[in-house]
Design an enzyme around this catalytic site. Structure first.
Site, PDB file in Angstrom:
ATOM      1  N   LYS A  19      34.760  87.947  60.394  1.00 51.89           N
ATOM      2  CA  LYS A  19      33.432  87.389  60.676  1.00 51.89           C
ATOM      3  C   LYS A  19      32.935  87.860  62.035  1.00 51.89           C
ATOM      4  CE  LYS A  19      34.352  83.660  57.504  1.00 51.89           C
ATOM      5  NZ  LYS A  19      34.841  82.305  57.232  1.00 51.89           N
TER       6      LYS A  19
ATOM      7  N   GLN B 140      36.196  76.978  60.412  1.00 52.80           N
ATOM      8  CA  GLN B 140      37.068  77.655  59.445  1.00 52.80           C
ATOM      9  C   GLN B 140      37.987  76.634  58.768  1.00 52.80           C
ATOM     10  OE1 GLN B 140      36.893  81.038  58.674  1.00 52.80           O
ATOM     11  NE2 GLN B 140      38.272  80.460  57.019  1.00 52.80           N
TER      12      GLN B 140
ATOM     13  N   ASP C  47      27.565  77.443  56.449  1.00 52.33           N
ATOM     14  CA  ASP C  47      28.380  77.541  55.232  1.00 52.33           C
ATOM     15  C   ASP C  47      27.791  76.724  54.079  1.00 52.33           C
ATOM     16  OD1 ASP C  47      30.551  79.264  55.376  1.00 52.33           O
ATOM     17  OD2 ASP C  47      31.796  77.844  56.483  1.00 52.33           O
TER      18      ASP C  47
END
Ligand code: NAD
Length: 278
Positions: free
Chosen positions: A52, A96, A119
């Site tokens: 990322k 994460q 997300d």
């Protein structure tokens, strides 16, 4: 029939190129910013986070990396998210997953401002997705929709069968297919006669995590087959679909690797720019 391969690697690269072009004209101050929070030392998570960061660099997105120790108290994580929520430089916040044991994932995700929830995992965004309102869409499912659209098929009214009902893939992709007027069936580990249901799918999405689970007899002739699975066996990556057998019946199919995988990060970058209003 021999299926045409949907080249996710190429499509993802094109998306990143387009985003890079958009960002390149911006001043330093106006560039989008993505904050990534990594708690603990899970090796797979560390790899994903590095990928990322690399994508941010490539496109010109400012990346703010926050690494916290495995035993970081939940309060410290929440305090960090609060700071990021209030930072003008940060447009997207990503925590994460999975988080270490003892941390309430739901509390952490809910602490992210829905406007920065890159997300699309915040309950507000999940609700908006299901109710057909403007939502931040989760990256892997949104990437899957881009791959389906790359076939230029008219999907309105088609039967879509999704195998897997996770919150990060199965359910949100089902919501997106429904928004696009497909007739959607979600299958899971307790579905009876799954092969018979799968055979109905003009679009078949496999998000299970079991190598070669989807066999040729589960494929409707001419179907669009999207293999989300990532299974590591003997140093080799395989999907959830028996690729050779499925490719003989499908009209389009994604490979593993090189299908859905590269789309997740490209879509994360798309979402970051969207949240920055670019
Ligand atoms: P998960 O484990 O959360 O969910 C798996 C789903 O499969 C469950 O809903 C379960 O009901 C269903 N399932 C399990 N066994 C089944 C069976 N025998 N019959 C029918 N259904 C069954 O997994 P997930 O997070 O949704 O991920 C699924 C796969 O996709 C994994 O291989 C994962 O690595 C991969 N994945 C890939 C990406 C990507 O970027 N390419 C992103 C997320 C997940």
């Amino acid at each position: 029939m021999t299926a045409r391969i949907i080249d996710g690697k190429k499509i993802a690269a094109e998306i990143r190129e387009g985003l890079k072009a958009k960002v390149s004209g911006l001043s330093e101050k106006d560039r989008p910013g993505l904050a990534v929070v990594l708690v603990g030392d899970d090796p797979a998570s560390a790899v994903y986070v590095r990928q990322k960061e690399k994508a941010c660099q490539e496109i010109g997105v400012k990346s703010f990396m926050h690494r916290l120790p495995q035993d970081a108290p939940q309060g410290e994580i929440l305090a960090l998210i609060d700071r990021l929520n209030r930072s003008d430089e940060v447009h997207g916040i990503l925590v994460q997953l999975p988080l270490p044991g003892g941390i309430e994932t739901r509390d952490v995700i809910t602490a992210i401002s829905p406007e920065k929830d890159v997300d699309g995992f915040h309950p507000v965004n999940i609700g908006s997705l299901w109710s057909g309102e403007d939502a931040v869409e989760p990256c892997t499912p949104k990437g899957i929709m881009t791959l389906i659209d790359s076939t230029e098929a008219e999907i309105k009214g088609l039967e879509a069968v999704v195998i897997g009902r996770s919150n990060i893939v199965g359910k949100p992709v089902a919501a997106m297919l429904l928004r696009r007027h497909c007739t959607v069936t979600i299958c899971h580990s307790r579905t009876k006669d799954l092969a018979k249901v799968a055979c109905r799918g003009d679009i078949l999405i496999a998000a299970i995590g079991r190598p070669n689970f989807v066999t040729g007899d589960m494929i409707k002739p001419g179907a669009i087959v999207i293999d989300v699975g990532i299974n590591r066996a003997g140093g080799k990556l395989t999907g959830d679909v028996d690729f050779e057998a499925a490719a003989r019946k499908a009209s389009f199919i994604t490979p593993v690797p090189g299908g859905v995988g590269p789309m997740t990060i490209a879509t994360l970058m798309q979402n970051t720019l969207k949240l920055a209003g670019i």
